[in-house]
Motif scaffolding. Structure first.
Motif, PDB file in Angstrom:
ATOM      1  N   SER A 315     -18.750 -31.208  -3.895  1.00  0.00           N
ATOM      2  CA  SER A 315     -17.987 -31.439  -5.275  1.00  0.00           C
ATOM      3  C   SER A 315     -18.975 -31.761  -5.994  1.00  0.00           C
ATOM      4  CB  SER A 315     -16.403 -31.975  -4.873  1.00  0.00           C
ATOM      5  OG  SER A 315     -15.679 -31.471  -4.497  1.00  0.00           O
ATOM      6  N   ALA A 316     -19.441 -32.873  -4.862  1.00  0.00           N
ATOM      7  CA  ALA A 316     -21.066 -33.742  -5.097  1.00  0.00           C
ATOM      8  C   ALA A 316     -22.045 -32.677  -6.079  1.00  0.00           C
ATOM      9  CB  ALA A 316     -21.537 -34.286  -3.999  1.00  0.00           C
ATOM     10  N   LEU A 317     -22.294 -31.369  -4.941  1.00  0.00           N
ATOM     11  CA  LEU A 317     -23.662 -30.606  -5.103  1.00  0.00           C
ATOM     12  C   LEU A 317     -22.444 -30.109  -7.348  1.00  0.00           C
ATOM     13  CD1 LEU A 317     -24.031 -28.752  -1.881  1.00  0.00           C
ATOM     14  CD2 LEU A 317     -25.407 -30.489  -3.418  1.00  0.00           C
ATOM     15  N   ALA A 318     -21.502 -29.554  -7.097  1.00  0.00           N
ATOM     16  CA  ALA A 318     -20.970 -29.291  -8.356  1.00  0.00           C
ATOM     17  C   ALA A 318     -21.898 -30.248  -9.550  1.00  0.00           C
ATOM     18  CB  ALA A 318     -19.562 -28.989  -8.008  1.00  0.00           C
ATOM     19  N   ILE A 319     -21.452 -31.199  -9.195  1.00  0.00           N
ATOM     20  CA  ILE A 319     -21.719 -32.018  -9.906  1.00  0.00           C
ATOM     21  C   ILE A 319     -23.171 -32.924 -10.519  1.00  0.00           C
ATOM     22  CG2 ILE A 319     -21.358 -34.935 -10.840  1.00  0.00           C
ATOM     23  CD1 ILE A 319     -19.288 -34.857  -8.762  1.00  0.00           C
ATOM     24  N   LEU A 320     -24.299 -32.126  -9.062  1.00  0.00           N
ATOM     25  CA  LEU A 320     -25.824 -32.951  -9.705  1.00  0.00           C
ATOM     26  C   LEU A 320     -25.847 -31.704  -9.664  1.00  0.00           C
ATOM     27  CD1 LEU A 320     -26.293 -34.064  -6.145  1.00  0.00           C
ATOM     28  CD2 LEU A 320     -26.260 -35.086  -8.346  1.00  0.00           C
ATOM     29  N   LYS A 321     -25.123 -30.309  -9.571  1.00  0.00           N
ATOM     30  CA  LYS A 321     -25.700 -28.938 -10.269  1.00  0.00           C
ATOM     31  C   LYS A 321     -25.721 -29.169 -12.334  1.00  0.00           C
ATOM     32  CE  LYS A 321     -24.913 -24.246 -10.737  1.00  0.00           C
ATOM     33  NZ  LYS A 321     -25.165 -22.816 -10.139  1.00  0.00           N
ATOM     34  N   ARG A 322     -24.477 -29.535 -12.315  1.00  0.00           N
ATOM     35  CA  ARG A 322     -24.295 -29.728 -13.880  1.00  0.00           C
ATOM     36  C   ARG A 322     -24.651 -31.083 -14.252  1.00  0.00           C
ATOM     37  NH1 ARG A 322     -18.995 -30.734 -12.935  1.00  0.00           N
ATOM     38  NH2 ARG A 322     -19.024 -32.995 -12.976  1.00  0.00           N
ATOM     39  N   GLN A 323     -25.289 -31.260 -14.354  1.00  0.00           N
ATOM     40  CA  GLN A 323     -26.053 -32.416 -14.399  1.00  0.00           C
ATOM     41  C   GLN A 323     -27.579 -32.103 -14.206  1.00  0.00           C
ATOM     42  OE1 GLN A 323     -25.081 -36.072 -15.616  1.00  0.00           O
ATOM     43  NE2 GLN A 323     -23.402 -36.954 -14.924  1.00  0.00           N
ATOM     44  N   GLY A 324     -27.730 -30.755 -14.466  1.00  0.00           N
ATOM     45  CA  GLY A 324     -29.575 -30.556 -14.301  1.00  0.00           C
ATOM     46  C   GLY A 324     -29.832 -31.045 -12.824  1.00  0.00           C
ATOM     47  N   ARG A 325     -30.051 -31.578 -12.242  1.00  0.00           N
ATOM     48  CA  ARG A 325     -29.782 -31.618 -11.052  1.00  0.00           C
ATOM     49  C   ARG A 325     -30.265 -30.906  -9.741  1.00  0.00           C
ATOM     50  NH1 ARG A 325     -33.657 -35.865 -13.051  1.00  0.00           N
ATOM     51  NH2 ARG A 325     -32.492 -37.321 -13.191  1.00  0.00           N
ATOM     52  N   ASP A 326     -31.621 -30.827  -8.876  1.00  0.00           N
ATOM     53  CA  ASP A 326     -32.224 -29.526  -7.951  1.00  0.00           C
ATOM     54  C   ASP A 326     -31.209 -30.220  -6.928  1.00  0.00           C
ATOM     55  OD1 ASP A 326     -32.538 -27.652  -5.875  1.00  0.00           O
ATOM     56  OD2 ASP A 326     -34.447 -27.937  -7.029  1.00  0.00           O
ATOM     57  N   ALA A 327     -30.684 -29.842  -6.113  1.00  0.00           N
ATOM     58  CA  ALA A 327     -30.250 -30.864  -4.694  1.00  0.00           C
ATOM     59  C   ALA A 327     -29.235 -29.681  -4.161  1.00  0.00           C
ATOM     60  CB  ALA A 327     -29.190 -31.511  -4.745  1.00  0.00           C
ATOM     61  N   ARG A 328     -29.434 -29.911  -3.107  1.00  0.00           N
ATOM     62  CA  ARG A 328     -28.586 -28.936  -1.621  1.00  0.00           C
ATOM     63  C   ARG A 328     -28.279 -30.066  -0.554  1.00  0.00           C
ATOM     64  NH1 ARG A 328     -34.423 -26.066   0.086  1.00  0.00           N
ATOM     65  NH2 ARG A 328     -33.055 -25.261   1.631  1.00  0.00           N
TER      66      ARG A 328
END
Length: 358
Positions: A315-328
């Motif tokens: 869920s956190a990764l989905a938020i970060l992706k929607r905000q345009g952040r590269d995360a893992r």
């Protein structure tokens, strides 16, 4: 580069003695904590050592922190480009406020300069305003000091405030083994390690800010001045929507050794890091330092971490992706009374302020 060309403790050799600074800090802490009210209005909520502190203002938590851009200011002078370091100043402060769970509200800046230059000051102000826009805060005041006998060039520092409910202050007290560490990409070296970077490029390699390394494909000065990412919108959304967030970590000086700046007796295995951006390999090569020291000084491509329950990682990764952040997900918490950080890909183990080979 052969081991014989490596510089032991290259950051200290560059003029930054972290151990001596820590010794001085211990003395400062002993004196300033004597000023703290024990209870009631103005009571300080946290020991010194977290990214920010919180003061009780009539039942509301007022979070405070201060930070600056360091010798990144010298690179701005070398390039004649001043309109991004203000973003760095805002970023270094608001990102720290996030780490105690606070919503950043406002900040003030302090500019020490050898002589007033309207164009330079306007450039700095452009960056401050842009950083404030990105963070959703105001710049509510500041100070300009002309200090020709003390300063060569300029220094830029900020102090920021935010708010957090007193029962929602984040310090990583509830982290348990198995909690996941999400790493969010940085924008280059951000605002730490510039003394070593400048020594590597401008003293040892003897290149200019206009030099284009093939690995970068653009001028060195442009790379070094990439502004520090501001993580406020995405982290506030994560805090609002995900209840299992245990800790937030700004990866600044000390690199991944910031992860143990939590209350729990916990260690971290960080076993899925992306390859560092090429600027870090270039610094390592030209500074002649060991890879362990790079991980002690730099973010190595990860600018901010979220520690949360495993079941909420997606869920956190989905938020970060929607905000345009590269995360893992880059790792996880483990039971460890030594509060060490393990980097199996690099064969390094970090405790306190140092990484050592496995």
């Amino acid at each position: 580069m052969t081991r014989s060309n490596r510089v032991p403790d290259g950051y200290k050799a560059s003029g930054v003695d972290i151990a001596e600074a820590d010794a001085g800090l211990r003395n400062i802490i002993a004196r300033v904590t004597a000023t703290w009210p024990k209870t009631g209005f103005g009571a300080v909520q946290l020991p010194i050592g977290y990214f920010a502190n919180v003061v009780d203002i009539g039942g509301t938590g007022l979070a405070l922190c201060t930070d600056g851009v360091g010798s990144k200011a010298i690179v701005a002078q070398m390039t004649g480009k001043y309109d991004t370091v203000g973003i760095d100043c805002v970023a270094m402060n608001v990102n720290d406020l996030l780490c105690v769970g606070a919503k950043p509200v406002s900040m003030v800046d302090y500019i020490a300069i050898d002589r007033a230059d309207a164009a330079v000051l306007d450039g700095i102000a452009i960056g401050l305003a842009e950083g404030a826009r990105q963070a959703g805060v105001s710049i509510s005041g500041g100070e300009i000091s002309q200090l020709p006998d003390m300063v060569k060039g300029f220094d830029l520092v900020g102090t920021a405030i935010g708010t957090v409910a007193l029962d929602r202050i984040l310090v990583g007290r509830d982290i348990v083994p198995g909690d996941r560490v999400i790493g969010i990409a940085s924008n280059g070296i951000h605002s730490n390690g510039f003394t070593l970077a400048r020594r590597a490029f401008f003293e040892r390699a003897r290149v200019s800010v206009d030099h284009v390394f093939a690995e970068l494909g653009h001028p060195l000065g442009e790379e070094l001045l990439r502004p520090t990412y501001i993580y406020v919108p995405e982290i506030l959304e994560i805090l609002d929507k995900i209840a299992s967030v245990k800790a937030l970590i700004h990866i600044t000086g000390d690199g991944f050794l910031n992860l143990p700046r939590v209350a729990a007796e916990i260690g971290f295995i960080v076993d899925d890091l992306p390859a560092p951006p090429p600027i870090f390999d270039l610094i390592e090569e030209h500074a002649g330092v060991e890879r362990a020291e790079m991980y002690e000084v730099y973010n190595m491509g990860i600018g901010f971490c979220v520690i949360l329950a495993e079941h909420d990682a997606d869920s956190a990764l989905a938020i970060l992706k929607r905000q345009g952040r590269d995360a893992r997900v880059i790792g996880y918490a483990v039971a460890d009374r030594t509060k060490s950080v393990y980097l199996p890909q690099q064969r390094l183990i970090g405790t306190g302020k140092r990484f050592r080979p496995e």
